[in-house]
Design a protein around this motif. Structure first.
Motif, PDB file in Angstrom:
ATOM      1  N   GLY A  20      -7.880 -13.529  14.246  1.00  0.00           N
ATOM      2  CA  GLY A  20      -7.614 -13.349  15.425  1.00  0.00           C
ATOM      3  C   GLY A  20      -7.603 -14.969  15.814  1.00  0.00           C
ATOM      4  O   GLY A  20      -8.476 -15.674  15.513  1.00  0.00           O
ATOM      5  N   THR A  21      -6.979 -15.045  16.759  1.00  0.00           N
ATOM      6  CA  THR A  21      -6.540 -16.348  17.818  1.00  0.00           C
ATOM      7  C   THR A  21      -8.086 -16.590  19.065  1.00  0.00           C
ATOM      8  O   THR A  21      -8.738 -15.811  19.277  1.00  0.00           O
ATOM      9  N   ASN A  22      -7.960 -17.644  18.864  1.00  0.00           N
ATOM     10  CA  ASN A  22      -9.201 -17.958  19.958  1.00  0.00           C
ATOM     11  C   ASN A  22      -8.432 -18.682  21.015  1.00  0.00           C
ATOM     12  O   ASN A  22      -7.060 -18.842  21.255  1.00  0.00           O
ATOM     13  N   GLU A  23      -8.749 -19.318  22.078  1.00  0.00           N
ATOM     14  CA  GLU A  23      -8.721 -18.696  23.467  1.00  0.00           C
ATOM     15  C   GLU A  23      -7.310 -21.229  23.376  1.00  0.00           C
ATOM     16  O   GLU A  23      -7.347 -20.919  24.633  1.00  0.00           O
ATOM     17  N   ASN A  24      -7.697 -21.586  22.385  1.00  0.00           N
ATOM     18  CA  ASN A  24      -7.016 -22.595  22.020  1.00  0.00           C
ATOM     19  C   ASN A  24      -5.982 -22.509  21.004  1.00  0.00           C
ATOM     20  O   ASN A  24      -4.968 -23.829  21.299  1.00  0.00           O
ATOM     21  N   GLN A  25      -5.672 -21.135  20.922  1.00  0.00           N
ATOM     22  CA  GLN A  25      -4.366 -21.079  19.949  1.00  0.00           C
ATOM     23  C   GLN A  25      -3.871 -20.490  20.565  1.00  0.00           C
ATOM     24  O   GLN A  25      -3.595 -19.334  21.577  1.00  0.00           O
ATOM     25  N   SER A  26      -1.939 -20.219  20.388  1.00  0.00           N
ATOM     26  CA  SER A  26      -0.912 -19.624  21.634  1.00  0.00           C
ATOM     27  C   SER A  26      -0.635 -18.849  19.839  1.00  0.00           C
ATOM     28  O   SER A  26      -0.231 -18.952  18.594  1.00  0.00           O
ATOM     29  N   THR A  27       0.712 -17.648  20.288  1.00  0.00           N
ATOM     30  CA  THR A  27       0.848 -16.990  18.951  1.00  0.00           C
ATOM     31  C   THR A  27       2.432 -17.055  18.905  1.00  0.00           C
ATOM     32  O   THR A  27       2.224 -17.690  19.752  1.00  0.00           O
ATOM     33  N   ILE A  28       2.906 -16.435  18.512  1.00  0.00           N
ATOM     34  CA  ILE A  28       4.192 -16.480  17.987  1.00  0.00           C
ATOM     35  C   ILE A  28       4.995 -16.244  19.076  1.00  0.00           C
ATOM     36  O   ILE A  28       5.907 -16.164  19.239  1.00  0.00           O
TER      37      ILE A  28
END
Length: 384
Positions: free
Chosen positions: A12-20
């Motif tokens: 899963g993504t964390n708070e610093n990552q963006s989804t496509i």
């Protein structure tokens, strides 16, 4: 450059990552134009793209699809793409193109503002990534966003070259792309209907026709579908569901169908006798018992369930993305679910091929019944 991720556990993504998906929406909100070049799409993703174009008020859209000219395009996605291509061209906002010179497997999304490219997404994500479904919900993609002017301009230039006539063409001008027929699931689990292997279907297709008939599908044009005098087929045939309900509170089932055969057919030698059952095998692998009934045996229907024929015939049109099944025909005042001549033209056939195979099969009581084949295929492809 910023990496973009899928949000799928345990990765899963964390708070610093963006989804496509989130990034795609964000860039659309900043843009007034988007050019997209991908290998594959899905029916749902094309519909979602059209919705987002309206949501964000974009003034231009070009979707270029790269793999289908050679591999074949799923029929539902094709018919949806054709509709949206007409819609976008009519509105003067864009088009859908098909790469025809080679297999194109790139995945590029270029966003413009005031005539210049401002950003681009590139990576592994086909268009299906913007609309998660059961088939791709667990498919992990990774892409990247660039806001560098030189990089966005280079990607824009690449898509522009791809959209030249030497590489691609508007989907409406593509005539040789194969369509992949999708499985009609409307008969799955229906009592009195069984599925047969493709090898069985191929066997019956190869059988010499002892006698055969073309059964014309009588439907109104789009302009006639609100006309309720009998000749416009709203009271019989495959649109009988729009006739007066049997009770005031209960709508007719959208799949209810009466396949009415013309006198020029039921008077011909070899047409099945009234109330004498026979087996039907369909060109897409279903098997059920049928018979002819009514005056002059003009009604052709399945035995035991008046919805079977409609589930087969209308289900094919729904699977192809040409019509959407209606939950309540009384509430469908615009008759969006009524089958019209234009729908059949889009599907590629306005008649059924009904062929006596010369084979028999045993009924449950041991009685041998004739086997007939029923095909709903393109008019130009049918063989008698």
């Amino acid at each position: 450059m910023q990496l973009l991720y899928s949000n799928i556990l345990p990765l899963g993504t964390n708070e610093n990552q963006s989804t496509i998906i989130d990034c795609f929406h964000e860039q659309l909100s900043k843009a007034d134009r988007v050019d997209i070049a991908v290998g594959y799409t899905s029916n749902a993703s094309i519909i979602e793209l059209d919705s987002l174009i309206q949501q964000y008020g974009l003034r231009h859209i070009c979707l270029t699809i790269g793999m289908y000219y050679i591999e074949g395009m799923p029929e539902s996605a094709y018919h949806t793409a054709m509709k949206l291509n007409r819609k976008w061209q009519s509105a003067g906002i864009g088009e859908i193109r098909i790469v025809k010179s080679f297999k194109y497997h790139g995945k590029l999304y270029c966003f413009y503002k005031d005539g210049r490219p401002i950003s681009a997404i590139f990576g592994s994500a086909n268009l299906g990534a913007i609309k998660l479904e059961a088939t791709n919900r667990r498919q992990y993609e990774i892409s990247a966003l660039t806001t560098e002017a030189a990089e966005a301009t280079e990607i824009a230039s690449h898509i522009e070259h791809l959209n030249q006539a030497s590489c691609s063409a508007n989907i409406a001008d593509i005539t040789e792309m194969p369509l992949i027929r999708e499985t009609n699931t409307s008969l799955n689990g229906v009592e009195l209907v069984t599925s047969v292997p493709q090898s069985n279907v191929d066997f019956y297709k190869r059988c010499k026709a002892y006698v055969s008939f073309f059964l014309q599908l009588k439907v109104p044009s789009a302009a006639e579908k609100h006309m309720d005098d009998g000749k416009h087929y709203t009271k019989s045939n495959i649109n009988v569901c729009y006739a007066a309900p049997r009770s005031k509170r209960k709508a007719r089932d959208w799949y209810e169908t009466q396949l009415t055969v013309g006198a020029d057919i039921y008077h011909m030698t070899g047409y099945p006798e009234k109330n004498k059952p026979f087996f039907v095998v369909t060109d897409d692998g279903y098997w059920f018992k049928a018979h002819t009934t009514s005056d002059n045996n003009k009604q052709f229907s399945a035995v035991g369930d008046e919805l079977i024929m409609g589930r087969w015939l209308k289900g094919r049109l729904a699977t192809a993305g040409i019509v959407t099944p209606v939950n309540n025909t009384l509430e469908d005042t615009d008759r969006e679910g009524m089958i019209t001549q234009e729908m059949l033209q889009e599907y590629g056939s306005n008649r059924l091929l009904f062929k006596k195979t010369g084979q028999t099969a045993l009924d449950e009581d041991g009685t041998p019944l004739d086997v007939w084949m029923l095909s709903f295929t393109g008019n130009d492809d049918e063989e008698r």
